[in-house]
Structure formats: C-alpha cells, structure tokens
Design a protein around this motif. Structure first.
Motif, PDB file in Angstrom:
ATOM      1  N   ASP A   5      -7.887   2.254 -10.631  1.00  0.00           N
ATOM      2  CA  ASP A   5      -6.748   3.145 -10.428  1.00  0.00           C
ATOM      3  C   ASP A   5      -5.410   2.465 -10.670  1.00  0.00           C
ATOM      4  OD1 ASP A   5      -8.225   5.349  -9.860  1.00  0.00           O
ATOM      5  OD2 ASP A   5      -8.209   5.058  -7.689  1.00  0.00           O
ATOM      6  N   SER A  37      -3.821   0.523  -4.426  1.00  0.00           N
ATOM      7  CA  SER A  37      -3.790  -0.394  -3.277  1.00  0.00           C
ATOM      8  C   SER A  37      -4.129   0.393  -2.025  1.00  0.00           C
ATOM      9  CB  SER A  37      -2.399  -1.020  -3.130  1.00  0.00           C
ATOM     10  OG  SER A  37      -2.232  -2.050  -4.063  1.00  0.00           O
ATOM     11  N   CYS A  51       2.570   1.905  -3.556  1.00  0.00           N
ATOM     12  CA  CYS A  51       1.703   2.100  -4.728  1.00  0.00           C
ATOM     13  C   CYS A  51       1.642   3.578  -5.121  1.00  0.00           C
ATOM     14  CB  CYS A  51       0.290   1.586  -4.425  1.00  0.00           C
ATOM     15  SG  CYS A  51      -0.863   1.906  -5.779  1.00  0.00           S
ATOM     16  N   PRO A  52       2.029   3.898  -6.363  1.00  0.00           N
ATOM     17  CA  PRO A  52       2.136   5.308  -6.738  1.00  0.00           C
ATOM     18  C   PRO A  52       0.805   5.976  -7.078  1.00  0.00           C
ATOM     19  CG  PRO A  52       2.755   3.936  -8.584  1.00  0.00           C
ATOM     20  CD  PRO A  52       2.471   3.004  -7.433  1.00  0.00           C
ATOM     21  N   THR A  53      -0.264   5.205  -7.213  1.00  0.00           N
ATOM     22  CA  THR A  53      -1.540   5.814  -7.587  1.00  0.00           C
ATOM     23  C   THR A  53      -2.583   5.733  -6.480  1.00  0.00           C
ATOM     24  OG1 THR A  53      -2.443   3.748  -8.430  1.00  0.00           O
ATOM     25  CG2 THR A  53      -1.190   5.094  -9.983  1.00  0.00           C
ATOM     26  N   GLY A  54      -2.309   4.986  -5.430  1.00  0.00           N
ATOM     27  CA  GLY A  54      -3.319   4.796  -4.397  1.00  0.00           C
ATOM     28  C   GLY A  54      -4.306   3.695  -4.733  1.00  0.00           C
ATOM     29  N   VAL A  63       0.845  -1.194   0.000  1.00  0.00           N
ATOM     30  CA  VAL A  63       0.000   0.000   0.000  1.00  0.00           C
ATOM     31  C   VAL A  63       0.883   1.247   0.000  1.00  0.00           C
ATOM     32  CG1 VAL A  63      -1.674   1.310   1.358  1.00  0.00           C
ATOM     33  CG2 VAL A  63      -1.907  -1.176   1.133  1.00  0.00           C
TER      34      VAL A  63
END
Ligand code: SF4
Ligand code: SF4
Lengths: 293, 178
Positions: free
Chosen positions: B88, B74, B69-72, B66
């Motif tokens: 996402d 997770s 994770c670069p995009t959120g 979590v």
C-alpha cells in the motif's frame, strides 16, 4: 535513518503551483463578486484561465515524485481523514475540477462546445465555492508541513498565514503580467497590502522562533542563518518582498513609472514566492526537534 | 500484548553488533539502517560526559507516522508494533519527515519506505529480535509491557524508564534505563 532530504525541487514546485492557482482563483472570484459591471473583467477572466493550470501541472509533478507513481490511486481508495496529504489529495481534485469548469465558463461563447444553461449564474456560484476552496488549497500547502512536530521550522500556524499571503501576492503578480494596464492599479493596490502583510508575518514567524522554545529557535536559525541564509535574506526578503514592494508603492504614488519596472516587480514577486517555498522546504527538513524545551 | 523494549545505555560497548545483526536479518539496503548507536552529550556541567545511546523505531503509541500516512500503509498491529505494508506504500515519504527520531528510510529500489519491525517475523516464532539476541552486553531487553512479571516491565518499573524526546508526545515504547 536518512541523509538526503526526503522532499526536493519537485515538491517545492508543487507547493508553489498549488499556491499560485489558489491565489488566482481567489483573486478572480473576488473580482467577479465585488466588481460591478465590466470593472475587473480582465482579472476575472485571466484569473480564471490561470487558476487550473499550475495546480494540474504541480500535481502531475507530485505524482511523478512518488516512489511508486503508478500507485497514486491508492490515495483515493483509502479513508485517512487525519492525514493532511489525504485531505489535500481530495481537495486538489475538487479544486482542479471547479477551476476547470470555472475557466471553461469564461471562454468566449464561440469556443464553448457544450452549451451551459445559465452560464453566468453558474460562474458566480463557482466563484462563491472557489473562494473558500482556493483558501483551503493555499492553507493546505502549509498545513502539510505544519502538522509535523518533528520539524520545528514548519510546526507553526504562522506558516499557513505566510503561504496564503504569498499565494495571493504571487497570483496578483502573475495577473499583472497577463492583464491590460487598465486593471493594474487594482492589482497593484492589493499586492502592496499583501506584500506588507507577508513581510510582517515573516517577521512574526522569525520573532516567534527566537523567543519561544529552543527547538523553534533552532528551526528559524536553520532558515535565517544556515545553508539557506543567502537565498532567504537576499532572494526572499530583499528581492522578493522589499524591492518589488518599493517599486509598486512608487508606481502607485507617482503615476509615471516605466512599465518595464512594474513588469520587473511582478517577476520578482513570483521568483520570491517560489524561493520562499524552496528555503522553507529545504531548511525545514534540516530542523529537528531538540531534546528538552 | 504490548511489545516494547528497555535499553540499558550504561552497558553498551559501542561494538556495533546490533547494527550488523539487523542489516543481515532484514536485508537492509546498503547505506540505510534500521537501528543506530548514537553518541550524545549527557549530564550537566561540570559532570558533562558522552552517553552511548542505541536506538531504532520507538514503536510510538501515538505514532505521527501512522497518522500522516495518506494510504494507510503505515499501521499499528495488534501487539502495538508499528509496521508498514509495502503493497500500500506509494513512497510519498511523508512518514519519514513526521518521525522525530529519524527512524525511517526510503528504499530507492522498491520505491517504498521501510523501518524497524521489532523483527515480528522472529517474534512470531517466539524468538528475540536480532538486535536483542546478538548484543554481547545484553543492552536491550524485549518483551510484553502488559505483563508486569516480564523482565522488560520489571526493569522499566525498577530503574525508571525514560523515553526520548517526550516533548514530541509520541509515547514511545522503548525506555531508557537510568
Ligand atoms: S519512532 Fe518514528 S517511525 Fe517509529 S513509530 Fe515513532 S514516529 Fe513512527
Ligand atoms: S511513504 Fe508509504 S508508508 Fe510512508 S506515508 Fe507515504 S504511503 Fe505511508
């Protein structure tokens, strides 16, 4: 659960390109800030032209490597300050913009369509900004891997030192291939120091692995004695560090070393830098955190 | 609620029913799996033996997947379940490499990553996760770790719940009974 490595050749190229660009920016900026008058103009110029190219190509490859390349913009709408990849995305965007502008200012005046007032002052400012920015990009290519506790080969700060030195050395070698011979001694002197430091750091990384936790020992074991052992010892250590280092030391001492040999050394350094990322990325994914220390 | 699980490895028959149940329930692509039954060396000399050890995503409280994770995509839901929003997910596979338990996989077809969800779609209807329900030997016990009276919490308290790879400092919510 997964079997194949998650990250393959495209990521290797991306990490190498990021380092090469970062190194080129740092060398060009250093040459501009240290060189008085016309001393290192070729290093400044060619370094500036080189800096934006690999990183932009490498970033394109990275996007292409995503499972869903068209969604890459999601990186820039989220706020994920603890994710190295998120930080890196912004860093690369900023670095690409700075290096592009910096390169533009080095173009001959007749090629510059837009006139920039106080162009020289701006070039110096960008050099001052580009130095830490380049360092950050080079460090980032290692931190991306280094934060992962699950991968003991990567999980050491020594990886960042190694990648920074290798980035600078690769950039020095690349510049040697595209600058006139008059400025080679400066590049070559720098490269000798860089190669020596890189060799020591690599030795330190291996030693640290052998004497610390069993996970770390297993991690460096995968690198030095696993599938990657041959490319590592023969490619990275011998042909990528020791041989070109030896050639450059000879060239620095005896003034007459055939130019072809110096060119060969530069190519070897570049290939060695690439292979270093290759073996670290592949072997690192085979290293796992062991149970018990 | 803090959903978690205990695993009683001594009961495991190594029959693989949990693997089949998960695959069917979650339509896991061929060649991938969200759970596993591993054989591990256990004990110290001269008592060395093999321990059958079922596993899946540990739904770590300190989840590296979590964090990186670069995009959120997770995230951790309100009940402490580590989930992934496929809308996402850009398929960078960073989370796969970050997991010390190798709990995640890349789905070539969707271009996204996937993993065990504790069957939250079943839990929402007060049903047990597929692997828990199917197991003929009742190896897995699932429930709310915040509820001290729940069987999952009682078992963990009574029989010492050890976690896998504690040195990863991930604070898993799956406990292995001794
Ligand atoms: S087991 Fe792996 S995938 Fe699951 S929460 Fe922990 S780190 Fe994430
Ligand atoms: S693959 Fe998807 S879930 Fe995993 S880190 Fe990348 S964006 Fe996040």
């Amino acid at each position: 659960m997964h079997d194949e490595p998650s990250w393959g050749l495209l990521i290797v190229i991306y990490l190498f390109c990021g380092g090469l660009s970062a190194g080129a920016m740092m060398l060009s900026a250093t040459a501009m800030l240290l060189g008085r008058g016309d001393r290192y103009t070729a290093i400044v110029r060619r370094g500036a032209f080189l800096a934006p190219l690999p990183v932009i190509a490498g970033t394109a490859l990275l996007v292409f490597d995503l499972g869903r390349p068209l969604l890459f913009w999601k990186l820039f709408v989220a706020l994920r300050p603890l994710s190295p990849m998120w930080i890196g995305s912004w860093l690369l965007a900023l670095f690409s913009a700075v290096t592009l502008f910096y390169a533009y200012l080095q173009l001959p005046a007749r090629w510059r369509r837009w006139r920039v007032p106080h162009g020289d002052a701006w070039a110096r400012r960008l050099a001052v900004a580009g130095l830490p920015l380049g360092l950050a990009v080079a460090v980032y290519t290692a931190v991306l891997l280094g934060v992962l506790v699950a991968r003991p080969l990567w999980n050491t700060p020594a990886l960042a030192v190694l990648f920074v030195l290798s980035a600078l050395s690769s950039a020095a070698a690349a510049l040697m291939l595209i600058t006139p011979a008059a400025e080679h001694p400066a590049l070559s002197r720098a490269d000798i120091v860089l190669i020596a430091a890189e060799t020591l750091t690599l030795g330190g990384l291996l030693f640290y692995g052998v004497v610390s936790s069993s996970s770390a020992r297993h991690g460096v074991g995968v690198l030095a004695a696993g599938d990657c052992a041959l490319p590592f010892w023969l490619g990275v250590v011998l042909l990528g560090l020791l041989v070109p280092g030896g050639i450059e030391v000879r060239a620095a001492r005896a003034h007459r070393v055939p130019r072809a040999l110096v060119t060969l050394a530069a190519w070897l350094v570049l290939a060695g830098g690439f292979l270093l990322r290759y073996v670290v990325v592949y072997a690192g994914q085979q290293s796992v955190l062991l149970r018990g220390l | 609620m803090r959903l978690g699980m205990v695993v009683d490895t001594q009961r495991c028959l190594h029959c693989g029913a949990c693997l089949v149940a998960c695959k069917a329930e979650n339509e896991v692509p061929t060649g991938r799996s969200r759970n596993w039954v591993a054989e591990r060396e256990a004990g110290t000399f001269p008592g060395i033996g093999v321990r059958i050890e079922p596993g899946q995503c540990m739904h770590c409280e300190n989840a590296p997947c979590v964090r990186v994770c670069p995009t959120g995509a997770s995230y951790v839901d309100a009940d402490g379940v580590v989930l992934l929003n496929p809308d996402d997910c850009i398929g960078c596979r960073y989370c796969i490499e970050s997991c010390p338990y190798d709990a995640r996989y890349f789905d070539e077809d969707s271009g996204t990553v996937d993993k065990c969800t504790f069957c939250v779609h079943r839990v929402a209807h007060r049903q047990q996760p597929a692997c828990v329900l199917t197991c003929p030997a009742k190896v897995r016990v699932f429930g709310d770790l915040d509820d001290a009276q729940a069987p999952v919490s009682r078992l963990a308290a009574e029989r010492g719940g050890a976690v896998l790879k504690p040195e990863a400092a991930t604070r898993p919510k799956i406990f292995y009974l001794s």
